[in-house]
Design an enzyme around this catalytic site. Structure first.
Site, PDB file in Angstrom:
ATOM      1  N   VAL A 193       2.589   1.357  -3.610  1.00 37.20           N
ATOM      2  CA  VAL A 193       1.767   2.234  -4.598  1.00 37.20           C
ATOM      3  C   VAL A 193       1.455   3.475  -4.297  1.00 37.20           C
ATOM      4  O   VAL A 193       1.582   4.430  -5.306  1.00 37.20           O
ATOM      5  CB  VAL A 193       0.559   1.242  -4.682  1.00 37.20           C
ATOM      6  CG1 VAL A 193      -0.444   1.782  -5.634  1.00 37.20           C
ATOM      7  CG2 VAL A 193       1.001  -0.208  -5.332  1.00 37.20           C
ATOM      8  N   GLU A 194       1.181   4.081  -3.191  1.00 36.94           N
ATOM      9  CA  GLU A 194       0.735   5.347  -2.764  1.00 36.94           C
ATOM     10  C   GLU A 194       1.890   6.348  -2.907  1.00 36.94           C
ATOM     11  O   GLU A 194       1.625   7.308  -3.635  1.00 36.94           O
ATOM     12  CB  GLU A 194       0.078   5.204  -1.254  1.00 36.94           C
ATOM     13  CG  GLU A 194      -1.355   4.528  -1.226  1.00 36.94           C
ATOM     14  CD  GLU A 194      -2.314   5.220  -2.306  1.00 36.94           C
ATOM     15  OE1 GLU A 194      -2.288   6.622  -2.246  1.00 36.94           O
ATOM     16  OE2 GLU A 194      -3.465   4.502  -2.225  1.00 36.94           O
ATOM     17  N   THR A 195       2.769   6.162  -2.203  1.00 36.66           N
ATOM     18  CA  THR A 195       3.942   6.974  -2.435  1.00 36.66           C
ATOM     19  C   THR A 195       5.372   6.661  -2.650  1.00 36.66           C
ATOM     20  O   THR A 195       6.409   7.266  -2.380  1.00 36.66           O
ATOM     21  CB  THR A 195       3.795   7.818  -1.058  1.00 36.66           C
ATOM     22  OG1 THR A 195       4.178   6.692  -0.170  1.00 36.66           O
ATOM     23  CG2 THR A 195       2.587   8.331  -0.725  1.00 36.66           C
ATOM     24  N   ILE A 228       0.868  -1.138  -0.132  1.00 32.80           N
ATOM     25  CA  ILE A 228      -0.049   0.156  -0.026  1.00 32.80           C
ATOM     26  C   ILE A 228       0.633   1.152  -0.024  1.00 32.80           C
ATOM     27  O   ILE A 228       0.613   2.213  -0.970  1.00 32.80           O
ATOM     28  CB  ILE A 228      -0.823   0.067   1.155  1.00 32.80           C
ATOM     29  CG1 ILE A 228      -1.995  -1.160   1.173  1.00 32.80           C
ATOM     30  CG2 ILE A 228      -1.459   1.287   1.603  1.00 32.80           C
ATOM     31  CD1 ILE A 228      -3.031  -0.665  -0.076  1.00 32.80           C
ATOM     32  N   TYR A 237      -6.081  -0.999  -9.224  1.00 31.45           N
ATOM     33  CA  TYR A 237      -5.263  -0.698  -7.838  1.00 31.45           C
ATOM     34  C   TYR A 237      -5.216  -1.757  -7.040  1.00 31.45           C
ATOM     35  O   TYR A 237      -4.037  -1.986  -6.665  1.00 31.45           O
ATOM     36  CB  TYR A 237      -5.874   0.379  -7.295  1.00 31.45           C
ATOM     37  CG  TYR A 237      -5.306   0.982  -5.899  1.00 31.45           C
ATOM     38  CD1 TYR A 237      -4.438   1.839  -6.014  1.00 31.45           C
ATOM     39  CD2 TYR A 237      -5.691   0.130  -4.557  1.00 31.45           C
ATOM     40  CE1 TYR A 237      -3.802   2.128  -4.657  1.00 31.45           C
ATOM     41  CE2 TYR A 237      -5.041   0.706  -3.565  1.00 31.45           C
ATOM     42  CZ  TYR A 237      -4.113   1.731  -3.409  1.00 31.45           C
ATOM     43  OH  TYR A 237      -3.633   1.930  -2.186  1.00 31.45           O
TER      44      TYR A 237
END
Length: 336
Positions: free
Chosen positions: A130-132, A127, A318
């Protein structure tokens, strides 16, 4: 137990915080000082949430309207990339290897998060990856500017962003931080896990027990907060996320799920020509979808944990990217 908001922090008067931040001094007029919407918002925050109107007005004197934010959120949506093009954005050797490094660096914290919340380390790391990209790109806009711009100058979603602005101000009061000092995405998503303010207040935790929740620069709190979010949304420890499927027959198309919420169970899909690569109980609700892969169409069954990932970001691709990145990090760790 790890608190989301301590009593002492929650009840710190805004006036004290504002004074500490220097917001009680006369301020120059900002982009929203003459806005009737701001006046209404300040009145609401004063009346309903115990903020001091003078200090809020002083705070907003430093808020800037960002046309780039309006442009970004108003931009026509790109045609959705097929899976064969979307996957390579997030599934790269560099992201896998960096994830393994992040996992090793925070191994004890991730193990504690799994013990407390039941969420496997690789899922939490994926998570954040993928996010940052593990904190490498958490956003460059001041959250106050982003949320104010969208609350007061973007009518299509103004109610949503006005709520998030309210949540953000309460967050700043509770955590005793300068609301002008926190940065995030153009939509106001924050920190390593990109929580919106309402998600922060509902799910973020002080996982290192230092009295504050810091998801911007503290990976320990970020890890605990992602695990907390997943547990609260029904994550099932030790259970798979997806199952590959094959399809045949004229009725197979009828099995495809419209949207994300599962509307059929495994038995109903079998009757329509879907065969799972894994044994699934007849009553298990599943999301059935088809992706355009590099080697042709792929058919998948999203299981309850897949649905949980889509609560974080409402996108089938996602959720697939998160799951596959997680699996590949496990493989990479095993090969090191």
């Amino acid at each position: 137990m790890h608190k989301a908001r301590g009593w002492a922090v929650r009840n710190t008067p805004w006036l004290v915080l504002a004074g500490a931040l220097g917001l009680t001094q006369p301020a120059l007029a900002g982009d929203y000082q003459e806005s009737p919407q701001l006046a209404e918002f300040v009145a609401e925050m004063t009346r309903d949430y115990g903020f001091a109107g003078e200090q809020l007005t002083g705070l907003f004197a430093d808020v800037e309207r960002k046309q780039a934010i309006i442009d970004a959120i108003s931009r026509p949506a790109e045609k959705v990339k097929p899976w064969k093009d979307y996957r390579p954005i997030f599934i790269t050797d560099a992201r896998i290897n960096k994830g393994v490094e992040f996992w090793k660096q925070h191994e004890a914290t991730l193990a504690r998060a799994e013990a407390e919340y039941g969420v496997a380390p690789q899922v939490i790391v994926a998570i954040i990856g993928v996010e940052t990209s593990y904190g490498g790109n958490t956003g460059s806009y001041r959250v106050m500017d982003a949320l104010s711009t969208l609350a007061f100058d973007y009518p299509p979603r103004a109610p949503f962003f006005r709520k998030e602005l309210r949540e953000f101000l309460m967050l700043a009061r509770e955590e005793q931080v300068d609301p002008l000092g926190l940065k995030g995405s153009y939509a106001g998503a924050m920190g390593l896990p990109q929580f919106m303010p309402s998600s922060f207040r509902a799910y973020a935790v002080d996982f290192d027990n230092d009295g504050h929740i810091n998801i911007w620069t503290n990976p320990v709190d970020a890890i605990g907060s992602v695990a907390s979010y997943f547990k609260r949304h029904g994550w099932q420890p030790g259970q798979p996320v997806v199952s590959a499927a094959s399809v045949e027959g004229a009725q197979a198309e009828q099995g495809l799920t419209v949207g994300l919420d599962p509307v059929k169970n495994a038995a109903e899909l079998r009757d329509l020509g879907w065969t799972s690569a894994d044994p699934l109980s007849d009553e298990l609700p599943v999301t059935a979808f088809r992706l355009e892969g590099a080697e042709g169409d792929e058919y998948w069954l999203g299981l309850p944990n897949f649905f949980v990932i889509t609560r974080y970001n409402r996108s089938v691709m996602y959720a697939m990217a998160v799951n596959q990145l997680a699996e590949l990090m496990v493989d990479a760790r095993g090969n090191n």
